[in-house]
Enzyme design. Structure first.
Site, short mmCIF file in Angstrom:
data_model
loop_
_atom_site.label_atom_id
_atom_site.label_comp_id
_atom_site.label_asym_id
_atom_site.label_seq_id
_atom_site.Cartn_x
_atom_site.Cartn_y
_atom_site.Cartn_z
N CYS A 197 -39.77 -26.81 -25.30
CA CYS A 197 -39.55 -26.52 -26.72
C CYS A 197 -38.05 -26.40 -26.96
O CYS A 197 -37.34 -25.83 -26.15
CB CYS A 197 -40.24 -25.20 -27.06
SG CYS A 197 -39.77 -24.54 -28.66
N CYS A 236 -35.56 -22.12 -28.33
CA CYS A 236 -34.66 -21.16 -27.68
C CYS A 236 -33.89 -21.86 -26.59
O CYS A 236 -34.41 -22.06 -25.50
CB CYS A 236 -35.46 -20.01 -27.07
SG CYS A 236 -36.37 -19.06 -28.30
N CYS A 249 -45.13 -17.59 -28.71
CA CYS A 249 -43.72 -17.76 -29.03
C CYS A 249 -43.08 -16.38 -28.93
O CYS A 249 -43.60 -15.41 -29.48
CB CYS A 249 -43.56 -18.34 -30.43
SG CYS A 249 -41.86 -18.29 -31.01
N GLN A 275 -33.72 -14.68 -45.46
CA GLN A 275 -33.18 -14.54 -44.10
C GLN A 275 -34.34 -14.32 -43.14
O GLN A 275 -35.21 -13.47 -43.38
CB GLN A 275 -32.23 -13.35 -44.04
CG GLN A 275 -30.95 -13.54 -44.82
CD GLN A 275 -30.01 -14.55 -44.16
OE1 GLN A 275 -30.23 -15.01 -43.03
NE2 GLN A 275 -28.97 -14.92 -44.88
N TYR A 316 -25.13 -19.73 -54.29
CA TYR A 316 -26.21 -20.10 -53.34
C TYR A 316 -27.01 -18.83 -53.03
O TYR A 316 -27.15 -18.44 -51.87
CB TYR A 316 -25.65 -20.68 -52.03
CG TYR A 316 -24.71 -21.84 -52.20
CD1 TYR A 316 -25.20 -23.14 -52.25
CD2 TYR A 316 -23.33 -21.64 -52.30
CE1 TYR A 316 -24.32 -24.22 -52.39
CE2 TYR A 316 -22.46 -22.70 -52.45
CZ TYR A 316 -22.96 -23.98 -52.49
OH TYR A 316 -22.09 -25.03 -52.62
N GLU A 325 -28.29 -20.53 -58.15
CA GLU A 325 -29.25 -21.07 -57.17
C GLU A 325 -29.97 -22.27 -57.77
O GLU A 325 -30.32 -22.27 -58.94
CB GLU A 325 -30.26 -19.96 -56.79
CG GLU A 325 -31.49 -20.40 -56.03
CD GLU A 325 -31.22 -21.06 -54.67
OE1 GLU A 325 -30.42 -20.53 -53.89
OE2 GLU A 325 -31.83 -22.10 -54.42
N CYS A 384 -23.93 -20.05 -41.79
CA CYS A 384 -24.75 -20.24 -40.59
C CYS A 384 -24.33 -21.51 -39.87
O CYS A 384 -24.93 -21.91 -38.90
CB CYS A 384 -26.23 -20.27 -40.95
SG CYS A 384 -26.65 -21.61 -42.05
C1 SAM Z 1 -28.32 -20.15 -46.71
S1 SAM Z 1 -29.29 -19.99 -48.16
C2 SAM Z 1 -28.64 -18.47 -48.77
C3 SAM Z 1 -29.57 -17.63 -49.59
C4 SAM Z 1 -29.18 -16.20 -49.88
N1 SAM Z 1 -27.76 -16.00 -50.00
C5 SAM Z 1 -29.79 -15.25 -48.89
O1 SAM Z 1 -29.08 -14.69 -48.06
O2 SAM Z 1 -31.01 -15.08 -48.92
C6 SAM Z 1 -28.63 -21.22 -49.19
C7 SAM Z 1 -29.25 -21.33 -50.56
O3 SAM Z 1 -28.50 -22.32 -51.29
C8 SAM Z 1 -29.40 -23.00 -52.16
N2 SAM Z 1 -28.73 -24.25 -52.55
C9 SAM Z 1 -28.60 -25.37 -51.81
N3 SAM Z 1 -27.87 -26.29 -52.49
C10 SAM Z 1 -27.53 -25.73 -53.68
C11 SAM Z 1 -26.78 -26.18 -54.79
N4 SAM Z 1 -26.24 -27.39 -54.82
N5 SAM Z 1 -26.63 -25.33 -55.83
C12 SAM Z 1 -27.17 -24.09 -55.81
N6 SAM Z 1 -27.90 -23.61 -54.77
C13 SAM Z 1 -28.08 -24.42 -53.71
C14 SAM Z 1 -30.64 -23.13 -51.31
O4 SAM Z 1 -31.77 -23.36 -52.11
C15 SAM Z 1 -30.69 -21.78 -50.60
O5 SAM Z 1 -31.44 -20.85 -51.34
#
Ligand code: SAM
Length: 464
Positions: free
Chosen positions: A84, A87, A175, A299, A327, A348, A422
């Site tokens: 897998c 990990c 898992c 998360q 985002y 978002e 990330c």
């Molecule tokens: C890494 S996640 C972060 C979510 C949030 N900050 C959290 O910690 O739960 C990235 C987010 O960006 C959104 N996203 C991706 N592309 C985007 C865009 N062009 N405009 C706005 N949001 C976007 C995704 O749908 C996702 O919810």
């Protein structure tokens, strides 16, 4: 033995020490100016490798034999570890994993010469059973982990893809990183589907009904969501399956059926039906209770998310100001900081996440937060720079920030910019541009949100 002056050849066997991990968690050995990378090879060990293929200075290899084990080696907790891809380094003792992650962040950040040390990686006390979400795949080609095994059907599997062999699916029995209780749900779904003769999706022929099983669990609330993704409506079969499943697993609080008929390998649905419960679960992080629906980002490591959000709050120093959460997903970070802010504005693109964010604000009695649905660049452009936030948080998806986001952030001109990432390589690539836009890097704080994997979450604090 290895000759450091000649390029490794395919099929060649070499005895080498493993010196570090690469960005994908593979062990790295050096032979002259070439590197050999091998899955499962632990730093500090000495191994016999066979060279598989090479490109440029880096060659892929496989471990034939461990000649001297790593002093940092530990027991594996997973029966599927060899095959897998989930990990990459479970057999490396956890403190050594954290050191390796820090080294990987340093390798990306130090060469930028920004003069800011990468801090120690904040790890977990108990780095197992930490994932609150897992997405399992149905497949028609079960990967035989043990070539001598007999009995299980070869044309049905529910589990995870074998890395590099996308048509093969490991039939996951246990898992070590998904939430406690998920093994039983996985086994229960597999048994019922087999009993009923339901077909798995064939990702070459694009036939078959069952595509994905997504499991989500609130660690703090005990609520569990099951999202079954199929290629067609098949309401009769799916309703009967869901009823039987819920009877066996009454702890499941909500069951969602999603349809995804396009061949693309994604569990994002064309449409959805809620067959049981509210279609959402809740999770408590810090002081707040968050609702999470089947398709929203949240998360995946609840305990570490709590530490991450607390650290973001420390770095943001909102102090009554206006906070932009770009985002924002289901609004988690912005809402966690709302009590310290005058106004929170979340941006978002996914409509269900925005609905979750608004509901989360409402259900937590937060009145100073608003959420703007749509592409973040388009939304900011529409506002023409209005708003002048005091703090901006950006937490982009794995692909990183679009190039046009840098000038957009410069136009917003917030005194503090908290870049949560990330994908450290992508974020590190943005730092020189942010410096050119007037932002000085102040701190680099990594968090291990994904133990046993090479992924690491980093908070970059930037000040104008
Ligand atoms: C890494 S996640 C972060 C979510 C949030 N900050 C959290 O910690 O739960 C990235 C987010 O960006 C959104 N996203 C991706 N592309 C985007 C865009 N062009 N405009 C706005 N949001 C976007 C995704 O749908 C996702 O919810």
């Amino acid at each position: 033995m290895s000759d450091p002056t000649s390029r490794p050849r395919r099929g060649q066997k070499l005895e080498v020490p493993i010196v570090e991990l690469d960005e994908r968690g593979r062990g790295v050995a050096r032979v002259g100016r070439w590197s050999l990378v091998a899955r499962g090879a632990l730093p500090g060990s000495r191994v016999r490798l066979e060279v598989l293929r090479g490109r440029g200075a880096r060659h892929e290899a496989r471990v034939l034999e461990v000649l001297e084990p790593s002093p940092d080696g530990g027991p594996a907790h997973c029966p599927h570890l060899r095959h897998c891809g989930g990990c990459a380094f479970q057999e490396l003792a956890y403190p050594a994993q954290l050191r390796a992650l820090r080294g990987a962040v340093e390798a990306l950040v130090d060469p930028l010469g920004l003069g800011v040390p990468v801090e120690e990686v904040a790890g977990m006390q108990r780095p197992f059973a930490y994932r609150n979400k897992m997405e399992y795949t149905f497949g028609t080609r079960r990967f035989r982990e043990d070539p001598s095994e007999r009995g299980a059907p070869a044309d049905f599997a529910l589990g995870l893809h074998v890395p590099g062999r996308h048509e093969k699916v490991i039939d996951v029995q246990h898992c070590a990183i998904h939430f406690e209780g998920a093994d039983e749900l996985l086994a229960g779904m597999r048994d019922l589907c087999l009993e009923r003769g339901l077909s798995a999706w064939d990702n070459r022929r694009h036939t078959g009904l069952l595509r994905y099983l997504v499991l989500r669990h609130g660690f703090r609330t005990g609520e569990t969501l099951v999202n079954l993704v199929t290629s067609a409506e098949a309401e009769e079969e799916v309703d009967a399956l869901a009823a039987a499943f819920l009877e066996r697993h009454p702890q499941v609080t909500t069951f969602v059926h999603s349809v995804q008929s396009r061949p693309a390998a994604t569990s994002q649905a064309e449409h959805q039906r809620v067959l049981h419960g509210s279609g959402r679960i809740h999770e408590r992080v810090g002081q707040l209770l968050y609702g999470i629906s089947a398709g929203s980002f949240f998360q995946t490591n609840t305990l570490q998310a709590e530490r991450l959000f607390a650290a973001i709050a420390e770095e943001a120093r909102v102090a009554g100001g206006t906070l932009y959460d770009l985002y924002c997903g289901a609004g988690t970070i912005g809402l966690a900081l709302a009590a310290e802010a005058g106004l929170v504005r979340g941006f978002e693109v996914v409509p269900s996440a925005v609905r979750d964010a608004r509901a989360n604000a409402r259900e937590n009695g937060i009145e100073n937060a608003e959420f703007i649905e749509g592409d973040v660049l388009a939304s900011l452009a529409r506002e023409g720079g209005a708003g002048s936030p005091d703090v901006v948080i950006v937490d982009p998806p794995r692909a990183g920030l679009e190039a046009r986001m840098i000038p957009a952030l410069a136009r917003l001109g917030a005194p503090r910019l908290i870049y949560v990432s990330c994908n450290v390589a992508a974020a590190a690539g943005d730092l020189p541009y942010l410096r050119a836009a007037g932002y000085r890097l102040e701190r680099v704080r990594p968090f291990d949100l994904f133990p046993h994997t090479p992924h690491v979450e980093v908070i970059f604090t930037l000040v104008k």
